[in-house]
Design a protein around this motif. Structure first.
Motif, PDB file in Angstrom:
ATOM      1  N   TYR A 218       0.867  -1.166   0.000  1.00 45.67           N
ATOM      2  CA  TYR A 218       0.000   0.000   0.000  1.00 45.67           C
ATOM      3  C   TYR A 218       0.905   1.217   0.000  1.00 45.67           C
ATOM      4  O   TYR A 218       2.059   1.155   0.407  1.00 45.67           O
TER       5      TYR A 218
ATOM      6  N   ASP B 104      -3.111   6.200  -0.562  1.00 45.60           N
ATOM      7  CA  ASP B 104      -4.193   5.222  -0.640  1.00 45.60           C
ATOM      8  C   ASP B 104      -5.235   5.552   0.426  1.00 45.60           C
ATOM      9  O   ASP B 104      -4.911   6.001   1.518  1.00 45.60           O
TER      10      ASP B 104
ATOM     11  N   ILE C  99      -8.280  -0.991   2.025  1.00 47.60           N
ATOM     12  CA  ILE C  99      -7.913   0.274   1.401  1.00 47.60           C
ATOM     13  C   ILE C  99      -8.381   0.316  -0.050  1.00 47.60           C
ATOM     14  O   ILE C  99      -8.640  -0.719  -0.670  1.00 47.60           O
TER      15      ILE C  99
ATOM     16  N   ILE D 207      -8.014   4.696   3.225  1.00 46.78           N
ATOM     17  CA  ILE D 207      -8.425   3.660   4.180  1.00 46.78           C
ATOM     18  C   ILE D 207      -9.946   3.649   4.259  1.00 46.78           C
ATOM     19  O   ILE D 207     -10.570   4.652   4.618  1.00 46.78           O
TER      20      ILE D 207
END
Length: 605
Positions: free
Chosen positions: A170, A174, A232, A176
């Motif tokens: 990740y 990105d 994510i 969440i």
């Protein structure tokens, strides 16, 4: 008749058993009640200390109806109604009582070094949550002295790093979506209600955000073991990904708390000057939990575990912002402060300085002040304006804060006043220091400037004594140590336009510093309203049998020049700015543009 006798004898033989069982049950109930009574007695000590040593009681009542007696009764009822059985039960109630003040200076910590952490940080923008860092964000300095089983811990760190290497990566930016299937907002609000007294201010949200992946039992957080699921949405993708990731959990049996307290030999030295006296009387303007959870730190956990020096032994700390433009000069790696000069789109040279904290101890403080002088010498020669970044600053020492202020003004700045709580201990110390000052007043060789400083301090102590004699429990507004104004540094001070960057994670000195600049019309403040930790803090060790190590209480109420308290109000910036999704996904692009736009406006005035 014989049957009756046998029945009677049987009952006599059974009676001790019946009474023994009844007695054991009664004894158990009595032990439980005694334990809860002890908890209430322990709580009484906190209540008493708050009644005489917590300054902003009336401010809290005015702002949101907080009342000490009411909150005490609530806590007392929780002990009885929940039938608290052990230290953990009591600690939860104790912490909730403390947190009800919604005061960032008022906190407690327990005799525990258990923690659960994971190397990830995230921030909120426009109702969404984005990864901003892949490193441990908590202050892990305590690991240097508390880890006992180094080999086991080092193996855990290696396992986590191997785990991260084997997973699809990740990235910063990105989004969440969920943690264990629950939205970040829901998790954060549960933490606010459980650990921060329901304080749903921007600062409350930001602190709770930091706790999500930095759970420390010393602050009463519930720790986690095993793994968790992180869902994510990768940047630029439309399909979520879920990872199962391991907590790095430090349990109590692997930790060894060093209970010896390092004591400074400074107190044993004779007083040499007025500044030395102020150091001995230093007021603490730092929020401990903010320092542990939100302040950037220099060393990685890997460096701490293996005692490595890092890549290039960089000693300064950087904030979250990337460089604001093309850098044409910056401080050396061995500097205590990060500063640079960049070229603005107008072609002009702008200085940038990051102040991560005001909490430096000697001799590091001397190094910091030396570096500060060198930086401003360069800025004075080469720049036309300054961006002064104090975001995520937990506060610290007022003398260092004042030293910085003296380097960025060419005329005296009026200081803020405080009301201080009065107890006999304070008056005793005031009288003792006044007696010491007499020796300096009688010294024929003392310089006039130094003598004037001692006279200011004496006036301050005299007011403390007179207010106490008048029967007051809190002083009239006064200047700390008699310091009414901060004069420009006589050898090196900056006079050009300044833009100060602040946010909701600026506490205490991080509140007073921008307030001083704003109230004295010295700088333009940019960002989000500061936390509102508006006084100095006193620490009280605890003798509790329930694992309470101690707690801190706010000892003063600081006021802006217009008489407004800083407590819970903070400093509202002249130019408000909220982070955008573009910021968190594209390296603070909008933030950089907004800062440079405001610098252009300052230069055009």
């Amino acid at each position: 008749m014989i049957k009756k006798i046998h029945s009677y004898l049987f009952l006599l033989n059974l009676a001790p058993l019946l009474f023994t069982n009844l007695s054991a049950e009664d004894s158990s109930i009595k032990i439980e009640e005694n334990l809860q009574d002890e908890m209430i007695q322990d709580l009484n000590i906190l209540k008493y200390n708050m009644s005489v040593k917590y300054a902003p009681k009336d401010v809290k009542y005015t702002l949101f109806g907080w009342n000490l007696n009411d909150e005490y009764q609530i806590a007392k009822s929780k002990i009885k109604d929940s039938k608290a059985q052990n230290s953990k039960d009591y600690q939860k109630i104790f912490k909730e009582f403390i947190a009800s003040t919604k005061d960032y200076h008022v906190s407690t910590h327990f005799y525990s070094r258990e923690m659960s952490i994971y190397p990830i940080s995230f921030k909120e923008a426009e109702g969404r949550y984005f990864i901003t860092n892949n490193e441990f964000s908590a202050n892990l300095d305590t690991l240097d002295f508390m880890l006992m089983d180094w080999e086991t811990v080092a193996k855990w760190v290696d396992d986590i790093e191997q785990s991260l290497e084997n997973k699809p990566a990740y990235e910063i930016g990105d989004e969440i979506l969920a943690i264990n299937g629950v939205s970040p907002k829901t998790i954060i609000e549960k933490i606010i209600d459980k650990d921060l007294g329901g304080n749903r201010s921007p600062t409350g949200y930001a602190l709770a955000n930091a706790i999500v992946f930095n759970k420390m039992a010393k602050y009463g957080h519930e720790t986690s073991e095993g793994t968790f699921r992180l869902t994510i949405l990768p940047k630029g993708k439309n399909r979520p990904v879920t990872y199962e990731l391991p907590w790095l959990h430090f349990s109590e049996d692997l930790l060894d708390r060093n209970l010896s307290l390092a004591t400074s030999s400074e107190d044993s030295k004779p007083i040499k000057s007025a500044e030395h006296m102020k150091k001995l009387m230093q007021k603490n303007f730092c929020v401990g939990i903010a320092n542990d959870l939100t302040t950037p730190h220099k060393s990685s956990l890997k460096q701490k575990l293996y005692q490595t020096d890092g890549d290039d032994e960089i000693t300064y700390i950087r904030g979250f912002l990337p460089d604001l433009g093309r850098v044409i000069w910056k401080t050396k790696d061995d500097s205590q402060l990060y500063a640079y000069i960049y070229q603005h789109k107008s072609g002009k040279k702008i200085g940038y300085l990051y102040l991560p904290t005001f909490m430096y101890e000697d001799p590091v403080l001397e190094e910091v002040l030396d570096d500060l002088a060198k930086i401003f010498t360069t800025f004075n020669d080469q720049t036309v304006a300054l961006v002064l970044d104090i975001t995520n600053n937990p506060g610290g020492r007022s003398d260092y804060m004042n030293a910085v202020l003296s380097t960025i003004t060419d005329k005296p700045m009026t200081c803020h006043q405080h009301q201080e709580l009065l107890i006999q201990e304070d008056v005793y110390r005031a009288m003792a220091f006044n007696e010491l000052i007499k020796y300096f007043e009688e010294d024929e060789n003392i310089e006039e400037v130094e003598l004037e400083k001692f006279k200011e301090i004496k006036k301050y102590f005299t007011q403390v004594i007179n207010d106490y004699k008048a029967g007051k429990t809190i002083t009239d507004p006064l200047y700390l140590f008699g310091e009414k104004e901060i004069k420009a540094n006589p050898t090196n001070h900056y006079t050009k336009p300044i833009l100060v960057l602040v946010n909701e994670l600026d506490f205490s000195c991080g509140d007073f510093f921008p307030a001083m600049l704003q109230d004295n019309n010295r700088a333009t403040i940019f960002g989000k309203t500061t936390a509102g930790a508006g006084g100095y803090v006193n620490y009280f060790p605890s003798s509790s049998r329930f694992g309470v190590a101690g707690y801190s209480l706010t000892g003063s109420i600081g006021y802006r020049l217009d008489g407004t308290p800083i407590e819970n109000m903070g400093v509202t910036p002249d130019i408000e700015y909220d982070l955008t999704t573009e910021d968190l996904q594209n390296n603070y692009k909008d933030y950089k543009e907004a800062v440079n736009r405001e610098i252009g406006i300052l230069l055009s005035k």
